[in-house]
Motif scaffolding. Structure first.
Motif, short mmCIF file in Angstrom:
data_model
loop_
_atom_site.label_atom_id
_atom_site.label_comp_id
_atom_site.label_asym_id
_atom_site.label_seq_id
_atom_site.Cartn_x
_atom_site.Cartn_y
_atom_site.Cartn_z
N CYS B 13 0.78 -1.22 -0.02
CA CYS B 13 -0.04 0.10 -0.03
C CYS B 13 0.70 1.18 0.01
O CYS B 13 1.76 1.47 0.86
CB CYS B 13 -0.91 -0.04 1.23
SG CYS B 13 -2.10 1.54 1.25
N ILE B 14 0.57 2.13 -1.00
CA ILE B 14 1.37 3.27 -1.15
C ILE B 14 0.51 4.59 -0.46
O ILE B 14 0.78 5.83 -0.43
CB ILE B 14 1.70 3.92 -2.57
CG1 ILE B 14 0.37 3.82 -3.18
CG2 ILE B 14 2.82 2.80 -2.95
CD1 ILE B 14 0.94 4.38 -4.91
N CYS B 16 -2.24 5.96 -1.27
CA CYS B 16 -2.69 6.80 -2.34
C CYS B 16 -4.17 7.38 -2.26
O CYS B 16 -4.56 8.24 -2.54
CB CYS B 16 -2.30 6.46 -3.90
SG CYS B 16 -3.42 5.00 -4.33
N GLN B 17 -5.09 6.32 -1.55
CA GLN B 17 -6.27 6.53 -1.46
C GLN B 17 -7.36 6.24 -2.84
O GLN B 17 -8.37 6.99 -2.76
CB GLN B 17 -6.72 7.82 -0.89
CG GLN B 17 -6.18 7.87 0.68
CD GLN B 17 -7.14 8.86 1.44
OE1 GLN B 17 -8.12 9.06 1.35
NE2 GLN B 17 -5.85 9.68 2.39
N CYS B 19 -8.47 3.83 -3.42
CA CYS B 19 -9.31 2.81 -3.16
C CYS B 19 -10.49 3.64 -2.61
O CYS B 19 -11.70 3.54 -2.89
CB CYS B 19 -8.89 1.64 -2.16
SG CYS B 19 -7.90 2.61 -0.78
N LEU B 37 -8.47 4.35 5.65
CA LEU B 37 -7.17 4.26 5.16
C LEU B 37 -6.41 4.63 6.59
O LEU B 37 -6.67 5.56 7.05
CB LEU B 37 -6.51 5.00 4.14
CG LEU B 37 -5.39 4.43 3.69
CD1 LEU B 37 -5.38 3.36 2.60
CD2 LEU B 37 -4.65 5.86 3.01
N PRO B 50 -5.20 -0.08 4.09
CA PRO B 50 -6.74 0.02 3.85
C PRO B 50 -7.50 -1.30 4.71
O PRO B 50 -7.19 -2.13 4.45
CB PRO B 50 -6.62 -0.28 2.27
CG PRO B 50 -5.67 -1.30 1.79
CD PRO B 50 -4.63 -1.22 2.99
N CYS B 134 -6.76 -0.25 -7.16
CA CYS B 134 -5.71 0.00 -6.67
C CYS B 134 -4.45 -0.13 -7.43
O CYS B 134 -4.08 -1.26 -7.88
CB CYS B 134 -5.67 -0.95 -5.55
SG CYS B 134 -4.08 -1.22 -4.72
N THR B 136 -1.22 -0.56 -6.93
CA THR B 136 -0.17 -1.48 -6.32
C THR B 136 -0.44 -2.76 -6.33
O THR B 136 0.16 -3.61 -5.94
CB THR B 136 0.43 -0.99 -5.03
OG1 THR B 136 -0.76 -1.03 -4.22
CG2 THR B 136 0.72 0.66 -5.06
#
Ligand code: SF4
Ligand code: SF4
Lengths: 776, 199
Positions: B13-14, B16-17, B19, B37, B50, B134, B136
């Motif tokens: 998970c980076i 980034c939101q 999602c 998140l 997340p 997502c 990633t």
């Protein structure tokens, strides 16, 4: 409406992938919504249509569908299984569609005769006539070069071609430049010097085949999120990851080696890496002998950069330099990617060259999984400069100072060679010329220098000195708010056109919706102005398609050859990478196969690089480095994303990232002072940054603007500003200023949802949660 | 074990939101995101995670179990649906019962909302919006075999310990290989589970 029928889209031939066997792991082919039969999904959605297109934002150019309702209005987004992104999107891409029918959209031209007046909506004729009379007045009194034109790299390539032609043929001025000047021109310059071609060497899919990935000065997780699927994919296959960045970004967090380098010292680092590679005999001598020139000089120069010396300059352990050298040179296939972190410097070109030298010396070029790439910030950062929008270039990447090239273009444009102006100056230099009243009138298209140029006070002064300023935009940007005339133009989904992404893959955007009444395409406005300036015969373009046909011909036979690319081919494929000289040519995903470059001798011209200190010297008064960058929720000057509710909520305001050693608490107001000025930001206290460095995201205007502080020093070759390093100090402040709402035009209401966070100086909530240790 | 479901890999998970934004686009609760998140080590690291509805299987979804209005239905394929608006009385029992903090109450409408695994999409063979976009692959939709085919050697866990209760979930979490034999502790200090020391 020219929306493509989804049923037809589904029956199209399978897109040509770079290598069909390669898909990033974790990106399985989810069922593409475009293939859902109309009687199911579409019936449920009240007869909606899915129009295949691409994201308007960054250089990844993710494929997406726009959901269009029965009334022909865009109302949503649906992921698309395009070769580039395989359904993936980042939050900007997901929310992009909300721009299209946004209440802040400009729907009639705005005009005022002086800056003391308020803007009033006016007719197109009035706005165009006033603009033309001002052009005539200024050029009549002060010469053609007293009028300037600034384009943008978020425009379709057709429009960037037209900007170059409009500037030289209709305005007859040498002062044409564009905001890609602030983006990746350093990489472009370096690539031209070394390889004779200006683009990344490999497609994204090559990342999956590499054994060692080096990422320098690129916060991939936030700036190019969808690219991370390729990086994790490489990791899944066992590739090692090296990240060179002053901050511990999301990508750096999981890297095998994170080199937390001091800003502005990249070339010293890479020279030292090459020093170790040479010292340990890890160079590919056979490759160097067969395919390069200049190696002996480079080798000699790097002798002056032993790890111990560079370690001192870069503020990193010497052992890390050795480790990086062994990892990169020891890998079977290695790739290096860089972005603005190494390019935004007064030695941006040299920084890029020092990375290229490492790739070339280890023979990592022209093979699957081996090569280099720069990651473009703007959607059309690559395509935007290929066709003559840059001050020194003509279409096809031809040089404006080259007799032969000038002759070719004059023939295509039907003008005399004597009529074609010479090279002008760069975007920042044009602002200095405005200050000196050398440039007195300006048209800006798709750019927002009030937020995006460094040293805001200078920029403001320059623009305020202009006698006439017109701006094309679809929202009233901070820069448009300074203009005399604002032309309301289309957003990306209201017109068709092509963009070239980071891989130099040309993709086609399709029209999903008719523009609102009163809005025209940039193409129409430029052609109409040209007609009123008396050169309408050279601007007889009903739409993008006709411009593209001329562009194809104008690029034929050049390095940037688009001749074989047609709209029809683009609709059938997942995009085509130039050069593509004929309509049966598959395009060129990977450059330099067999070791051949685009220089006449077919060799890599290696360039000697010496490290120089950044332009803004550190002193006791200014001991820290200030560096800037992006956040995942916002795009460039924020004119587009600062109006979209979800993105504003995700990142409502900027902050200053500081190391805990400075003694601030999270959310404390911190004044950041540089030689250009000072601004106050809430502190985001985090271990993820060097103690001698502070970071501010730059998407906001004054009074919370990073670019009020940055230095307008330029790289002497690429003329890119040194955004990524300047000397600064921090001190405690009383309070944080409010984040200004984007300006709205008379008669328009700001988007209600985006108002939530603006007036309320919240403690920082970075999307990364970096400093939220004391979250309320 | 599990069929087609979401796998969460916090290691990728980076933050980034995407999602979160994608969840807002889902037609079953348009405009509202049902994803949280979370930041696991704020101020020290950028690591994030997340949380989607875990679609508990055993014991059968605590939220559904405590609902006095029988508004939360569980489908035959194990998807815990968001509350039926014709039944939900907005009492918040589900919010209190959920060990993962998933259901939300729209206070104005007095209605519960939660992730229903994009039933409007999965029913048509599309993946849930969050896992689709997502960037990633931190959220992955598919079967365990499909996940492992693409990420060799990856291990997952689908049981979580809360005090002395173990919750078996339909959504699984990617875990480091040496952790897989132990349930993932959730929230409280864990000493032992079923007589086994899991420290
Ligand atoms: S901003 Fe870039 S990464 Fe995000 S969806 Fe658009 S093209 Fe893809
Ligand atoms: S979209 Fe994926 S990477 Fe981004 S925050 Fe959500 S789970 Fe993490």
């Amino acid at each position: 409406m020219t929306a493509t029928d989804p049923a037809k889209a589904a029956s199209r031939p399978v897109p040509i992938s770079i290598d069909p066997a390669i898909a990033p792991p974790g990106t399985r082919n989810f069922r593409d919504a475009g293939g859902i039969p109309a009687d199911k999904w579409h019936a449920d959605q009240n007869g909606e249509t899915l129009v295949p297109t691409h994201c308007c934002f960054c250089g990844v150019q993710c494929g997406m569908y726009l959901r269009v309702d029965k009334g022909g209005k865009v109302f949503g987004v649906e992921p698309r299984n395009h070769d580039i992104n395989r359904m993936r999107l980042c939050p900007k891409g997901i929310n992009a569609y909300q721009q299209v029918n946004h209440p802040d959209r400009l729907t009639a031209p705005l005009m005022r005769r002086t800056r003391d007046e308020e803007f009033k909506e006016c007719s197109w004729d009035e706005a165009l006539d006033f603009t033309v009379s001002e052009i005539r007045r200024i050029q009549g009194a002060h010469g053609n070069d007293a009028f300037g034109l600034l384009g943008g790299a978020s425009l379709y390539s057709e429009k960037t071609y037209l900007v170059g032609k409009f500037g030289r043929v209709a305005l007859k001025t040498r002062h044409v430049d564009y905001n890609g000047r602030l983006c990746m021109v350093s990489a472009a310059g370096a690539n031209k010097l070394a390889f004779g071609i200006d683009r990344a060497a490999n497609p994204f899919s090559d990342i999956l085949l590499t054994d060692c990935l080096l990422i320098a000065g690129s916060n991939v997780g936030e700036c190019f999120p969808v690219m991370t699927q390729y990086i994790w994919g490489a990791r899944d296959r066992g590739a090692s990851l090296i990240v060179v960045d002053p901050r511990e970004t999301a990508i750096a967090r999981t890297a095998d080696v994170h080199v937390a380098i001091k800003p502005g010292t990249d070339s010293a680092f890479f020279n030292a890496v090459l020093n170790v590679i040479v010292g340990e005999g890890l160079t590919d001598e056979a490759y160097l002998a067969a395919h390069t020139t200049g190696w002996d000089e480079v080798k000699k120069t790097v002798q002056d950069y032993p790890p111990a010396r560079s370690a001192e300059i870069c503020g990193v352990p010497a052992s890390q330099i050795v480790q990086v050298a062994r990892m990169f040179a020891g890998a079977d296939k290695a790739m290096a990617f860089h972005a603005r972190g190494v390019e935004h410097h007064s030695q941006g070109v040299e920084n890029c060259l020092s990375i290229i030298n490492v790739c070339v010396a280890t023979g990592n070029l022209g093979k699957p999984g081996a090569g280099y790439g720069t990651i473009t910030g703007q959607g059309n950062g690559q395509g935007g400069r290929e066709h003559g929008q840059k001050s020194d270039l003509l279409p096809g990447g031809r040089s404006i100072m080259n007799e032969e090239h000038r002759r070719q273009i004059c023939q295509i444009w039907g003008i005399e060679e004597s009529e074609l102006p010479l090279a002008g100056t760069s975007m920042m230099e044009m602002v200095w010329q405005m200050q000196r009243s050398e440039i007195r009138g300006l048209i800006g298209i798709c750019n927002n220098p009030f937020v995006s140029l460094p040293n805001y006070a200078t920029v403001k002064q320059g623009y305020d000195t202009l006698e006439f300023h017109a701006q094309f935009d679809f929202f009233l940007s901070e820069t448009a708010n300074n203009a005399h005339v604002v032309f309301p133009v289309t957003v990306w989904a209201e017109d068709e056109g092509v963009m070239a992404n980071t891989e130099a893959r040309v993709v086609k955007h399709n029209k999903a919706q008719e523009p609102p009444a009163g809005v025209r395409t940039d193409t129409w406005v430029m052609c109409e102005l040209a007609r009123r300036l008396g050169v309408g015969d050279k601007f007889d373009f009903p739409g993008s398609r006709e411009v593209f046909e001329e562009l194809r011909i104008a690029s034929a036979g050049t390095v940037n050859d688009y001749y074989g690319i047609t709209y029809e081919r683009l609709e059938e494929t997942g995009g085509i990478m130039w050069p593509c000289p004929s309509t049966d040519h598959p395009g060129t995903p990977r450059l330099f196969e067999g070791g051949k470059t685009f220089h006449p001798d077919g060799k890599v011209h290696m360039q000697v690089v010496e490290w120089h200190a950044p332009m803004d010297p550190y002193t006791e008064e200014y001991p820290l480095s200030l560096t800037t960058g992006r956040t995942v929720a916002h795009f460039l000057s924020g004119n587009q994303t600062r109006r979209l509710g979800a993105l504003v909520e995700q990142t409502p305001r900027p902050w200053v990232e500081v190391h805990p050693s400075h003694g601030f608490r999270n959310g404390d107001p911190v004044r950041v002072v540089t030689r250009r000025g000072s601004e106050v930001f809430p502190a985001l206290v985090t271990e993820a940054i060097r103690p001698d460095t502070v970071f501010i995201p730059y998407h906001w205007p004054v009074p919370t603007s990073a670019n009020a502080l940055t230095i307008d020093a330029l790289d002497p070759r690429s003329k890119i500003p040194e955004y990524k390093v300047c000397a600064a100090r921090i001190e405690a402040a009383e309070r944080v200023d409010e984040v200004p709402a984007p300006p709205t035009a008379p008669g328009h209401e700001a988007y209600p949802e985006t108002q939530v966070s603006r007036t309320d100086p919240l403690p920082p909530t970075s999307p990364q949660g970096r400093g939220t240790a004391e979250r309320s | 074990m599990m069929g087609r479901t979401i796998f969460i890999d916090p290691g990728r998970c980076i933050g980034c939101q995407a999602c979160v934004s994608a969840c807002r686009e889902c037609d079953s609760h348009r405009g509202k995101s049902m994803i949280h998140l979370d930041y696991t080590d704020p101020g020290m690291s950028v690591a994030s995670l997340p949380s989607v509805c875990m679609h508990c299987e055993d014991p059968v979804a605590p939220c559904a179990e405590v609902c006095p209005a029988d508004a939360i239905l569980v489908t035959a394929d194990g998807v815990v649906q968001q509350a039926d608006t014709t039944r939900c009385i907005g009492c918040s029992n589900c919010v209190n019962a959920c060990p993962f903090g998933i259901p939300k109450i729209d206070l104005q409408a007095k209605l519960q909302m939660k992730c229903n695994l994009c039933y409007d999409r999965t029913a048509y063979g599309l993946a849930p919006m969050c896992a689709t976009v997502c960037p990633t692959g931190a959220l992955f939709y598919g079967t365990l075999e499909e996940l492992q085919a693409e990420r060799p050697g990856v291990q997952v866990a689908d049981s979580f310990v809360f005090g002395d209760v173990v919750v078996q979930t339909g959504v699984a979490m990617v875990v480091p290989a040496d952790k897989v034999q132990w349930p993932v502790p959730g929230g409280l200090p864990v000493v032992e589970v079923n007589g086994v020391d899991v420290r």
